[in-house]
Motif scaffolding. Structure first.
Motif, PDB file in Angstrom:
ATOM      1  N   ASP A   1      78.287 104.071 -14.146  1.00 21.65           N
ATOM      2  CA  ASP A   1      79.352 103.926 -15.140  1.00 21.65           C
ATOM      3  C   ASP A   1      79.637 102.437 -15.265  1.00 21.65           C
ATOM      4  O   ASP A   1      80.322 101.847 -14.432  1.00 21.65           O
ATOM      5  N   ASN A   2      79.069 101.826 -16.310  1.00 21.55           N
ATOM      6  CA  ASN A   2      79.196 100.370 -16.424  1.00 21.55           C
ATOM      7  C   ASN A   2      80.569  99.920 -16.902  1.00 21.55           C
ATOM      8  O   ASN A   2      80.807  98.722 -17.058  1.00 21.55           O
ATOM      9  N   THR A   3      81.473 100.854 -17.111  1.00 17.29           N
ATOM     10  CA  THR A   3      82.837 100.477 -17.494  1.00 17.29           C
ATOM     11  C   THR A   3      83.754 100.353 -16.281  1.00 17.29           C
ATOM     12  O   THR A   3      84.900  99.928 -16.418  1.00 17.29           O
ATOM     13  N   GLN A   4      83.255 100.764 -15.108  1.00 15.15           N
ATOM     14  CA  GLN A   4      84.073 100.733 -13.904  1.00 15.15           C
ATOM     15  C   GLN A   4      83.380  99.921 -12.815  1.00 15.15           C
ATOM     16  O   GLN A   4      82.205 100.127 -12.529  1.00 15.15           O
ATOM     17  N   ILE A   5      84.116  98.979 -12.241  1.00 14.11           N
ATOM     18  CA  ILE A   5      83.573  98.183 -11.150  1.00 14.11           C
ATOM     19  C   ILE A   5      83.282  99.093  -9.961  1.00 14.11           C
ATOM     20  O   ILE A   5      84.089  99.931  -9.580  1.00 14.11           O
TER      21      ILE A   5
END
Length: 412
Positions: A156-160
């Motif tokens: 999930d590239n929206t969450q670190i």
């Protein structure tokens, strides 16, 4: 006397013949019981494909006599091909025919191997699009297994955070293997982020004016900018003439050095003259795509800052708001300027934060998932006019976004 010896000799010969006859009869009837014919090693042999088959042989004896030379072997083993093969061992002898069979199972017990292309650990900036580097599959038997690779990912590239991409493959014999690529999504530096990772949603949130509800503040505002702003009046009447000031190919330098057109009376005035004449309540400023095309970073920041200070210090009755530069659609000759456009938007946001000026982020709404301008919102009327002018759908999105912004809001 001679006759007696003759009778004795004849009797002995008859006895020998009798015994010999019985011996021959016994051999013919029971002789096979005295033949020993065996395979050396197992009757069933298992080898891995491509391994050499070693023949253990056989042995055959009649009583104590070795008769192995009479054995013939029929059949062959293809150690390069998976399958079951039979070798038939035949002993053909005067006492009868004998046969033994050995089965050789050529097995594929070796799993395929997956070799990752690129690094086994990838670092992505937050919201940066992941690019698959690929893989190579090796197998001792099957070809083109790369088409059978299954990929599972929790990325999930929206969450670190830390994620894994698993690559799994199974050959035609049921042997399987897998390998993992680790992906770590980190808080990156926006100024060096690729387009797909550049979004202004998590920076200077106190400066970015978020859409709320529709209201009538926009009717008290004048929009100042380049052809994209002018076309909101000239091509479609999304704004009235009294709401649009502009100049084609406008840049940050020309905001203070060149004349712009005030469409209500079609006059050419410097921005200072226009403000003094019309005294707008709100001035929404776009610094123009020309800034990206023609200015360096330092010049852009210098002249943008000078313009902001000029309005703030000299025209207290006019509240200035800055609107982001629109993105550029991909696969056009201007797409190479998207990184620079992103950077200039960031510099504008920094200046707005420094001087407590509201910032309208309409750029993100005009982008596609790849971080470039969504082609649905841009015109393409030829090589030199493609990907940066808003079309009807793009203008509607742009105006609808602005209409939902409370530009009267004071930045603390």
């Amino acid at each position: 006397m001679q006759c007696v010896w003759k009778k004795i000799i004849i009797s002995i010969l008859i006895g020998i013949s009798f015994v010999s006859s019985w011996i021959v009869i016994l051999i013919l009837v029971f002789g096979t019981n005295f033949v020993n014919f065996n395979l050396i090693g197992d009757d069933e042999v298992y080898i891995n494909v491509n391994d050499k088959y070693f023949e253990n042989g056989y042995k055959s004896n009649f009583l104590s006599a070795n008769i192995s030379n009479n054995v013939k072997v029929e059949g062959a083993v293809d150690n390069n091909t998976v399958g079951t093969y039979e070798l038939v061992y035949k002993l053909e002898w005067l006492l009868g025919n004998f046969q033994k069979t050995r089965k050789i199972h050529v097995m594929d017990n070796e799993p395929p191997k997956i070799e990752l292309m690129g690094d086994s650990t990838i670092y992505l900036n937050e919201k940066q699009k992941y690019t698959e580097y690929g893989y190579i599959v090796y197998d001792n038997v099957d070809k083109n297994l790369a088409q059978k690779v299954q990929i599972k990912s929790n990325l999930d590239n929206t969450q670190i955070g830390k994620y894994q991409i698993e690559y799994y493959v199974e050959d035609n014999s049921g042997n399987s293997s897998s390998v993992v690529r680790n992906v770590e999504v980190i808080k990156g530096n926006l100024l060096i982020s690729p387009p797909e990772a550049f979004w202004l949603t998590n920076v200077y949130q106190d400066i970015i004016l978020e859409p709320e509800v529709e209201y009538n503040y926009l009717q008290d505002a004048i929009l100042l900018g380049d052809s994209n702003i002018r076309y909101l009046y000239l091509h479609g009447k999304y704004l009235s003439a009294s709401q649009v000031w502009g100049k084609d190919n406008l840049n940050a330098v020309e905001l203070t050095t060149a004349k712009i057109i005030t469409h209500s009376d079609n006059q050419e005035l410097f921005v200072n003259e226009a403000i003094e004449k019309y005294n707008p309540k709100y001035l929404i400023v776009s610094f123009g795509f020309g800034s990206v095309l023609n200015l360096t970073k330092n010049n852009f920041i210098k002249y943008a800052e000078e313009f902001m200070l000029n309005i703030q210090n000299n025209y207290p009755n006019t509240k200035m708001v800055v609107v982001s530069l629109p993105p550029i659609a991909s696969e056009t000759m201007y797409a190479r300027f998207q990184n620079k456009t992103n950077q200039f938007n960031y510099y504008l946001l920094e200046l707005c934060a420094k001087y407590r000026i509201g910032f309208i982020n309409v750029a993100d709404g005009l982008k596609g998932e790849d971080g470039y301008g969504n082609p649905e919102y841009f015109t393409c009327d030829g090589e030199y006019d493609c990907g940066f002018h808003l079309n009807k759908k793009g203008k509607e999105l742009y105006i609808n976004h602005l209409r939902k912004i409370d530009i009267s809001k004071e930045i603390e």
